[in-house]
Enzyme design. Sequence first.
Site, PDB file in Angstrom:
ATOM      1  N   HIS A 164      47.411  45.017  38.178  1.00  0.00           N
ATOM      2  CA  HIS A 164      46.083  44.652  38.679  1.00  0.00           C
ATOM      3  C   HIS A 164      46.022  44.812  40.201  1.00  0.00           C
ATOM      4  O   HIS A 164      45.070  45.387  40.740  1.00  0.00           O
ATOM      5  CB  HIS A 164      45.812  43.203  38.243  1.00  0.00           C
ATOM      6  CG  HIS A 164      44.534  42.597  38.734  1.00  0.00           C
ATOM      7  ND1 HIS A 164      43.590  42.049  37.894  1.00  0.00           N
ATOM      8  CD2 HIS A 164      44.060  42.401  39.986  1.00  0.00           C
ATOM      9  CE1 HIS A 164      42.584  41.566  38.617  1.00  0.00           C
ATOM     10  NE2 HIS A 164      42.844  41.764  39.899  1.00  0.00           N
ATOM     11  N   GLU A 165      47.063  44.319  40.877  1.00  0.00           N
ATOM     12  CA  GLU A 165      47.062  44.392  42.354  1.00  0.00           C
ATOM     13  C   GLU A 165      47.200  45.830  42.841  1.00  0.00           C
ATOM     14  O   GLU A 165      46.550  46.237  43.811  1.00  0.00           O
ATOM     15  CB  GLU A 165      48.178  43.520  42.933  1.00  0.00           C
ATOM     16  CG  GLU A 165      48.092  42.039  42.577  1.00  0.00           C
ATOM     17  CD  GLU A 165      46.707  41.444  42.730  1.00  0.00           C
ATOM     18  OE1 GLU A 165      45.968  41.827  43.660  1.00  0.00           O
ATOM     19  OE2 GLU A 165      46.342  40.589  41.893  1.00  0.00           O
TER      20      GLU A 165
ATOM     21  N   CYS B  61      39.870  37.769  38.674  1.00  0.00           N
ATOM     22  CA  CYS B  61      40.118  38.339  39.999  1.00  0.00           C
ATOM     23  C   CYS B  61      39.398  37.489  41.035  1.00  0.00           C
ATOM     24  O   CYS B  61      38.266  37.081  40.812  1.00  0.00           O
ATOM     25  CB  CYS B  61      39.600  39.775  40.040  1.00  0.00           C
ATOM     26  SG  CYS B  61      39.836  40.593  41.626  1.00  0.00           S
ATOM     27  N   LEU B  62      40.071  37.234  42.137  1.00  0.00           N
ATOM     28  CA  LEU B  62      39.452  36.410  43.187  1.00  0.00           C
ATOM     29  C   LEU B  62      38.214  37.082  43.783  1.00  0.00           C
ATOM     30  O   LEU B  62      37.384  36.409  44.389  1.00  0.00           O
ATOM     31  CB  LEU B  62      40.473  36.116  44.297  1.00  0.00           C
ATOM     32  CG  LEU B  62      41.657  35.238  43.867  1.00  0.00           C
ATOM     33  CD1 LEU B  62      42.681  35.146  44.991  1.00  0.00           C
ATOM     34  CD2 LEU B  62      41.187  33.848  43.448  1.00  0.00           C
TER      35      LEU B  62
ATOM     36  N   HIS C 174      43.982  47.587  42.744  1.00  0.00           N
ATOM     37  CA  HIS C 174      43.128  47.290  43.906  1.00  0.00           C
ATOM     38  C   HIS C 174      43.375  48.276  45.046  1.00  0.00           C
ATOM     39  O   HIS C 174      42.461  48.626  45.786  1.00  0.00           O
ATOM     40  CB  HIS C 174      43.426  45.877  44.433  1.00  0.00           C
ATOM     41  CG  HIS C 174      42.646  44.783  43.783  1.00  0.00           C
ATOM     42  ND1 HIS C 174      41.270  44.732  43.797  1.00  0.00           N
ATOM     43  CD2 HIS C 174      43.056  43.668  43.126  1.00  0.00           C
ATOM     44  CE1 HIS C 174      40.864  43.631  43.166  1.00  0.00           C
ATOM     45  NE2 HIS C 174      41.927  42.965  42.747  1.00  0.00           N
TER      46      HIS C 174
ATOM     47  N   GLN D 258      41.199  43.230  49.405  1.00  0.00           N
ATOM     48  CA  GLN D 258      40.391  42.034  49.107  1.00  0.00           C
ATOM     49  C   GLN D 258      40.142  41.181  50.348  1.00  0.00           C
ATOM     50  O   GLN D 258      39.271  40.310  50.333  1.00  0.00           O
ATOM     51  CB  GLN D 258      41.075  41.175  48.030  1.00  0.00           C
ATOM     52  CG  GLN D 258      41.111  41.854  46.663  1.00  0.00           C
ATOM     53  CD  GLN D 258      41.776  40.953  45.646  1.00  0.00           C
ATOM     54  OE1 GLN D 258      42.984  40.947  45.506  1.00  0.00           O
ATOM     55  NE2 GLN D 258      40.975  40.165  44.930  1.00  0.00           N
TER      56      GLN D 258
ATOM     57  N   GLY E 292      47.471  36.680  42.455  1.00  0.00           N
ATOM     58  CA  GLY E 292      47.723  37.868  43.255  1.00  0.00           C
ATOM     59  C   GLY E 292      46.551  38.167  44.179  1.00  0.00           C
ATOM     60  O   GLY E 292      45.411  37.789  43.893  1.00  0.00           O
TER      61      GLY E 292
HETATM   62 NI    NI Z   1      41.992  41.168  41.681  1.00  0.00          NI
END
Ligand code: NI
Length: 149
Positions: free
Chosen positions: A132-133, A90-91, A136, A51, A46
């Site tokens: 999670h997304e 997480c990226l 963000h 991000q 995701g």
């Molecule tokens: Ni993330």
Amino acid sequence: MARRNIYQVGDDTLRQISKPVTEFDDKLAQLLDDMRDTLIYADGAGLAAPQVGVLKRVFVATFDGGNTIIEAVNPKIVMQKGRRVAAEGCLSIPRIHEKVERPRHVVVEAFDRYGNPIVLKASNFEASCYCHEIDHLDGILFTDKSIKK
Ligand code: NI
């Protein structure tokens, strides 16, 4: 194909509250296309718009290695049920994996890139990913919620 830079933890952009999308225009389509390319290249599940430095309520996700891309604009969790604890990453936070408690089942209402309403029903990993997304979009990182032992 256009990839964007993924902002890393410590950047204040990741802590901002994103604004709802009001224009379902070419700019939104370009953002979603770029986020898809960025997500696939980074081999993630995701990616949320903050991000990539865009404070709009948008995320993309994939659960089959990029064959199918889920796009969600202005997502809202309208139902959640059960609990599940699982490790997340997480990226924007490389090399860190920590356990987080999330609802086991969620229903998310959102819009597609054209402004059509969509409903996403998910359980387990996919449900955690959506939560999670959406976090963000409110400036929340999974490490804020991690269960540290
Ligand atoms: Ni993330």
